[in-house]
Design a protein around this motif. Structure first.
Motif, PDB file in Angstrom:
ATOM      1  N   LEU A  97     -23.010  35.869 101.617  1.00  0.00           N
ATOM      2  CA  LEU A  97     -22.759  35.296 100.040  1.00  0.00           C
ATOM      3  C   LEU A  97     -21.808  34.157 100.284  1.00  0.00           C
ATOM      4  O   LEU A  97     -20.731  34.366 100.516  1.00  0.00           O
ATOM      5  N   VAL A  98     -22.520  32.761 100.031  1.00  0.00           N
ATOM      6  CA  VAL A  98     -21.633  31.611 100.204  1.00  0.00           C
ATOM      7  C   VAL A  98     -21.720  30.965  98.694  1.00  0.00           C
ATOM      8  O   VAL A  98     -22.619  30.959  98.262  1.00  0.00           O
ATOM      9  N   VAL A  99     -20.426  30.614  98.253  1.00  0.00           N
ATOM     10  CA  VAL A  99     -20.146  29.721  97.151  1.00  0.00           C
ATOM     11  C   VAL A  99     -19.705  28.597  97.538  1.00  0.00           C
ATOM     12  O   VAL A  99     -18.711  28.365  98.267  1.00  0.00           O
ATOM     13  N   ASP A 100     -20.438  27.420  97.255  1.00  0.00           N
ATOM     14  CA  ASP A 100     -20.069  25.992  97.645  1.00  0.00           C
ATOM     15  C   ASP A 100     -19.767  25.364  96.415  1.00  0.00           C
ATOM     16  O   ASP A 100     -20.417  24.959  95.527  1.00  0.00           O
ATOM     17  N   LEU A 101     -18.492  25.193  96.288  1.00  0.00           N
ATOM     18  CA  LEU A 101     -17.658  24.517  95.466  1.00  0.00           C
ATOM     19  C   LEU A 101     -17.544  22.998  95.754  1.00  0.00           C
ATOM     20  O   LEU A 101     -17.039  22.518  96.743  1.00  0.00           O
ATOM     21  N   GLY A 102     -18.328  22.081  95.198  1.00  0.00           N
ATOM     22  CA  GLY A 102     -18.510  20.811  95.243  1.00  0.00           C
ATOM     23  C   GLY A 102     -19.569  20.391  96.233  1.00  0.00           C
ATOM     24  O   GLY A 102     -19.431  19.888  97.522  1.00  0.00           O
ATOM     25  N   ALA A 103     -20.737  20.757  95.782  1.00  0.00           N
ATOM     26  CA  ALA A 103     -21.968  20.995  96.893  1.00  0.00           C
ATOM     27  C   ALA A 103     -22.581  19.440  97.214  1.00  0.00           C
ATOM     28  O   ALA A 103     -23.309  19.497  98.144  1.00  0.00           O
ATOM     29  N   ASN A 104     -22.050  18.523  96.398  1.00  0.00           N
ATOM     30  CA  ASN A 104     -22.792  17.161  96.592  1.00  0.00           C
ATOM     31  C   ASN A 104     -24.265  17.254  96.684  1.00  0.00           C
ATOM     32  O   ASN A 104     -24.731  17.450  95.689  1.00  0.00           O
ATOM     33  N   ILE A 105     -25.105  16.923  97.522  1.00  0.00           N
ATOM     34  CA  ILE A 105     -26.424  16.991  97.718  1.00  0.00           C
ATOM     35  C   ILE A 105     -26.884  18.301  98.362  1.00  0.00           C
ATOM     36  O   ILE A 105     -27.928  18.079  98.690  1.00  0.00           O
ATOM     37  N   GLY A 106     -26.001  19.088  98.976  1.00  0.00           N
ATOM     38  CA  GLY A 106     -26.404  20.279  99.238  1.00  0.00           C
ATOM     39  C   GLY A 106     -26.340  20.368 101.082  1.00  0.00           C
ATOM     40  O   GLY A 106     -26.806  21.042 101.528  1.00  0.00           O
TER      41      GLY A 106
END
Length: 282
Positions: A97-106
């Motif tokens: 499980l990854v939480v991407d904080l500030g994902a921008n455009i992925g």
């Protein structure tokens, strides 16, 4: 002489990026598109092209499909994430499980999924146009993901999001800043985000790149860190207390692995002390 050396350095860097871009793309038309866009990246610094911000879609050699825009922010992000491997982990933990904080455009979400086979990604991005591309990139690649269009911070509420000409440089206004351009966006806390998960589920990896918002995020209630195994972060020393934030995370029982440990491009990373001995690589 200095101007000639600077020009030669730029030419060498561009040729290096062109070779990398050619290898990243998976078919001839994608190679031509990506290579030409890396060349246009330099031109966009001095000329506003009619094609500026037009969407591009390419197929990568690893089978993934990337959608981005012709602007310096998106192309810089491709370089950082996909060519320089800036988010390569300096330990052997396989994040489910990854939480991407500030994902921008992925782009980082896609890279982490491709590199480490993540089972689930939660991507947080406050900029509406960026969030739209996060959804497109994750859906087009059939990745199990949830996209939350919001900023991340110490509390829930509404904040002013200050856009930038570079698509990867927008940020939340902090400490009563007066901004000339911006829009109201939702902000949520990590406690609120994690409350949507099963109460005993841990986050294997938090990726953090929120353009200086890390100062407020890591100055609030940090109990959420007890549910996090590892962090990889791009800090912004020009606007935050960089040494202080590193110390703050270490005090939450994390071992610190400084940026550039793997090579000159990789980010700062932290891994929980209780699992560090079994996951640190080499």
């Amino acid at each position: 002489m200095n101007s000639l050396l600077s020009l030669w350095k730029t030419v060498r860097q561009t040729l290096h990026e062109v070779r990398q871009a050619w290898s990243l793309a998976g078919d001839f038309s994608s190679r031509l598109r990506l290579v030409s866009d890396f060349v246009l990246y330099r031109i966009l610094k001095v000329i506003d092209l009619k094609s500026h911000n037009q969407e591009r879609t390419i197929r990568c050699s690893n089978g993934l499909v990337l959608t981005y825009r012709l602007n310096r922010g998106d192309i810089q992000s491709i370089r950082e994430v996909w060519l320089d491997d800036a988010y390569r982990l300096p330990f052997s933990l396989k994040p489910g499980l990854v939480v991407d904080l500030g994902a921008n455009i992925g782009l980082t979400s896609l890279w982490l999924h491709q590199q480490y086979g993540c089972d689930k990604i939660i991507a947080i991005e406050p900029n509406p146009s960026n969030a739209q591309l996060v959804r497109k990139n994750l859906i087009n690649n059939k990745i199990n993901a949830t996209v939350i269009e919001a900023a991340i911070g110490p509390t829930d509420g509404v904040v002013t999001f200050e856009s930038s000409q570079d698509s990867n440089m927008g940020r939340v206004a902090v400490n009563g800043e007066q901004v000339t351009t911006g829009e109201q966006v939702k902000i949520i806390s990590m406690a609120t985000l994690l409350a949507e998960l099963p109460h005993d589920q841990e986050v294997d990896l938090v990726k953090l790149d929120i353009e200086g918002g890390e100062q407020q995020l890591l100055s609030g209630n940090l109990s959420w860190l007890k549910r996090v195994k590892a962090i990889i972060a791009e800090f912004h020393p020009e606007v935050v207390d960089y040494p202080g934030l590193i110390k703050t995370i270490q005090q939450q029982e994390f071992q610190y692995i400084p940026a550039h440990t793997l090579d000159h491009d990789n980010m700062d990373a932290f891994v929980r002390e209780s699992i560090a001995a079994s996951v640190l690589a080499g």
